[in-house]
Design an enzyme around this catalytic site. Structure first.
Site, PDB file in Angstrom:
ATOM      1  NE  ARG A 130      -4.160  -1.968   1.890  1.00  0.00           N
ATOM      2  CZ  ARG A 130      -4.151  -3.170   2.441  1.00  0.00           C
ATOM      3  NH1 ARG A 130      -3.151  -3.498   3.251  1.00  0.00           N
ATOM      4  NH2 ARG A 130      -5.111  -4.032   2.223  1.00  0.00           N
ATOM      5  CE  LYS A 152      -0.067  13.567 -14.997  1.00  0.00           C
ATOM      6  NZ  LYS A 152      -0.376  13.970 -16.386  1.00  0.00           N
ATOM      7  CD  GLU A 194       7.621  15.555 -22.813  1.00  0.00           C
ATOM      8  OE1 GLU A 194       7.163  16.651 -22.431  1.00  0.00           O
ATOM      9  OE2 GLU A 194       6.922  14.538 -22.963  1.00  0.00           O
ATOM     10  CE  LYS A 235       5.811  16.939 -14.777  1.00  0.00           C
ATOM     11  NZ  LYS A 235       6.016  15.672 -15.500  1.00  0.00           N
ATOM     12  CD  GLU A 245      -3.225  15.899 -16.150  1.00  0.00           C
ATOM     13  OE1 GLU A 245      -3.952  15.491 -17.051  1.00  0.00           O
ATOM     14  OE2 GLU A 245      -2.037  15.539 -15.994  1.00  0.00           O
ATOM     15  NE  ARG A 249       1.157  16.843 -13.206  1.00  0.00           N
ATOM     16  CZ  ARG A 249       1.727  16.021 -12.343  1.00  0.00           C
ATOM     17  NH1 ARG A 249       1.373  16.057 -11.064  1.00  0.00           N
ATOM     18  NH2 ARG A 249       2.651  15.169 -12.728  1.00  0.00           N
ATOM     19  CG  ASN A 253      -1.132  15.952 -20.449  1.00  0.00           C
ATOM     20  OD1 ASN A 253      -0.300  15.059 -20.421  1.00  0.00           O
ATOM     21  ND2 ASN A 253      -1.961  16.192 -19.449  1.00  0.00           N
ATOM     22  CG  HIS A 256       1.724  14.589 -23.894  1.00  0.00           C
ATOM     23  ND1 HIS A 256       2.445  15.749 -24.102  1.00  0.00           N
ATOM     24  CD2 HIS A 256       2.543  13.767 -23.185  1.00  0.00           C
ATOM     25  CE1 HIS A 256       3.638  15.624 -23.525  1.00  0.00           C
ATOM     26  NE2 HIS A 256       3.717  14.438 -22.973  1.00  0.00           N
ATOM     27  CG  HIS A 260      -0.269   9.857 -24.925  1.00  0.00           C
ATOM     28  ND1 HIS A 260      -0.809  10.254 -23.716  1.00  0.00           N
ATOM     29  CD2 HIS A 260       1.072   9.909 -24.753  1.00  0.00           C
ATOM     30  CE1 HIS A 260       0.168  10.534 -22.864  1.00  0.00           C
ATOM     31  NE2 HIS A 260       1.312  10.337 -23.476  1.00  0.00           N
ATOM     32  CG  HIS A 274       6.581   9.919 -24.598  1.00  0.00           C
ATOM     33  ND1 HIS A 274       5.209   9.915 -24.675  1.00  0.00           N
ATOM     34  CD2 HIS A 274       6.916  10.989 -23.821  1.00  0.00           C
ATOM     35  CE1 HIS A 274       4.723  10.929 -23.975  1.00  0.00           C
ATOM     36  NE2 HIS A 274       5.726  11.591 -23.445  1.00  0.00           N
TER      37      HIS A 274
END
Length: 382
Positions: A130, A152, A194, A235, A245, A249, A253, A256, A260, A274
Site C-alpha cells: 500500500r 505520475k 519535452e 514543471k 491535474e 497541470r 500535456n 500528448h 499518445h 514518446h
C-alpha cells in the site's frame, strides 16, 4: 532568462508539496552523492534498484557503490528496455521481485532509468504494501525534464498510453547530466521535445533561448544543465499548484493528445519514441490552433521549424511505417484519441495555443472538426 549554469555547479529545484515536498538535484556528476542523500532522508532503509538492461551496463554498479558507501543494502531488479515493460506483466514481475527482496514499508525503491523505468518502478512502489517511498534517478533527457518530476506513475493498457497508474511523489530526484552522454542521438532528440514543450506552452523567452542555443544543449555544454533546470522549475511550479491535474497541470500535456494516439497506433514500439510522438503532436496542436484562428500561421510554423531544425519528426508522414494500418486512417486515430486521460464525459480536451508561450485548455472542440483536420494532414504531402 537566467545565466546558464557552469559545469561545476549543481542546482536544486524544490517541488513545493508541503509535507511531501522534495528536491530535484541537477548537475554533472551528482550520481555519486545519491547514497549520502538517501541515507540522510531515510536512515537505516534498504533499497531495491529497478533498472533496464541497457542502463544497467553503464550506471548500475556506480549507483550500487554510492549506496553501499552510505551503508545502504541493495538488491537489483533488471527489466527489458522499452515500452514493452510498461505492461500488466511487467508490473507483476517487478512487484513480485520487490516482495521477494523483502522490501518493507520503511524501505525504498530506486528507479534508475528513463521514463519507462520511472513510471513502472514508481507504480510498483505506489502499490507495494500500500505504498513505499521511491527515488527517481532519471537517465534520459525526457525523464530528467518531465517524467521523473510530479509523481505520475503507471503502465500502458493495450487500449492506450498510461491508462493505469497512481499519483505517487518521489522522495528525491537526482538528475546527473553526465549520464546523458551515453544516449543515442535519437534518444536525446526525443527528450528535447519535452524541453521545447515548456517554452511553447508557457515561456516564449525560453523558447527563443532554445532557438539560439540548442546546439550547445545537444553538444553537452553548460546550456544543457540550464535547459534541464529551467524545464524542471517550470514543471515543479505547475505541479505545486495542481498536483493531481484537476486544472492547470493539463497544460503539460501539450502535444500528448495527438502524440499518445500515434504511439498507440504504432504499438508502443521503437517506430515512434514518446518524445517523437510529442513533437509531431505539438506541431499538430499548433497547426490546429492556427486552423481554429487562435494563432497565426507564422507562429505555428515557428514551432514546426524549430523541432525540424533539431531533427525531430514534424509530420505524420515522418513516422516509420507511416503507410501501415492505423496511421493513414483518421477515424482510427480518433478512436485512439477517445481513450485519452483528459476525456471528460466523452469529449476530448485539447491543449492549444494562443501564442508561442501561451497554451490554453480547450474542451469545446467538435470531434468532426478534429477528424477533418487529421484527414487533411494525412492526405497532405510534407
Amino acid at each position: 532568462m537566467t545565466a546558464p549554469l557552469k559545469h561545476s555547479d549543481s542546482v536544486t529545484v524544490d517541488v513545493a508539496l508541503g509535507d511531501r515536498a522534495y528536491d530535484i538535484v541537477i548537475g554533472r556528476d551528482v550520481l555519486p552523492s545519491l547514497g549520502a542523500r538517501v541515507a540522510a532522508l531515510r536512515p537505516g532503509a534498504r533499497a531495491a534498484i529497478v533498472t533496464d538492461r541497457n542502463v544497467a551496463k553503464y550506471w548500475l554498479e556506480q549507483t550500487e557503490a554510492s549506496l553501499a558507501a552510505a551503508g545502504i543494502a541493495t538488491s537489483r531488479i533488471i527489466v527489458e528496455e522499452g515500452e514493452g515493460s510498461k505492461t500488466y506483466d511487467g508490473l507483476q514481475r517487478v512487484c513480485e521481485a520487490l516482495i521477494s527482496a523483502k522490501i518493507e514499508r520503511n524501505d525504498l525503491v530506486i528507479a534508475l532509468g528513463g521514463g519507462v523505468v520511472g513510471d513502472l518502478a514508481g507504480f510498483a512502489a505506489a502499490i507495494l504494501r500500500r505504498g513505499v517511498d521511491f527515488v527517481q534517478v532519471p537517465t534520459s533527457l525526457l525523464a530528467q525534464v518531465d517524467s521523473s518530476v510530479g509523481g505520475k506513475t503507471g503502465i500502458n493498457s493495450p487500449q492506450g498510453k498510461n491508462l493505469l497508474g497512481a499519483f505517487h511523489q518521489p522522495l528525491l530526484v537526482v538528475a546527473d547530466t553526465a549520464v546523458l552522454d551515453t544516449l543515442s542521438p535519437r534518444q536525446f532528440r526525443a527528450g528535447y521535445a519535452e524541453v521545447a514543450k515548456y517554452g511553447v506552452l508557457g515561456d516564449e523567452a525560453f523558447f527563443a533561448w532554445l532557438e539560439a542555443n540548442h546546439a550547445d544543449v545537444f553538444s553537452g555544454g553548460s546550456a544543457r544543465e540550464h535547459a534541464i533546470a529551467t524545464s524542471c522549475r517550470a514543471k515543479a511550479a505547475i505541479v505545486a499548484r495542481d498536483e493531481r491535474e484537476t486544472g492547470e497541470r493539463a497544460l503539460l500535456n501539450l502535444g500528448h493528445t495527438f502524440g499518445h494516439a500515434l504511439e498507440a497506433a504504432t504499438g508502443f514500439s521503437d517506430r515512434l519514441f514518446h518524445g517523437e510522438g510529442v513533437a509531431v503532436g505539438m506541431v499538430l496542436a499548433a497547426e490546429f490552433s492556427a486552423e481554429l484562428g487562435m494563432i497565426g500561421q507564422t507562429e505555428a510554423a515557428r514551432v514546426k521549424h524549430h523541432l525540424a531544425e533539431v531533427g525531430l519528426p514534424t509530420h505524420l508522414q515522418d513516422i516509420a511505417g507511416f503507410a501501415q494500418e492505423g496511421l493513414t486512417d483518421a477515424d482510427a486515430l480518433m478512436v485512439l484519441m477517445a481513450q485519452d486521460k483528459k476525456v471528460k464525459r466523452g469529449r476530448l480536451t485539447f491543449i492549444l495555443l494562443q501564442a508561442v508561450g501561451r497554451a490554453v485548455i480547450t474542451s469545446d472542440v467538435e470531434p468532426a472538426v478534429v477528424r477533418d483536420f487529421l484527414a487533411h494532414k494525412l492526405a497532405s504531402k510534407p
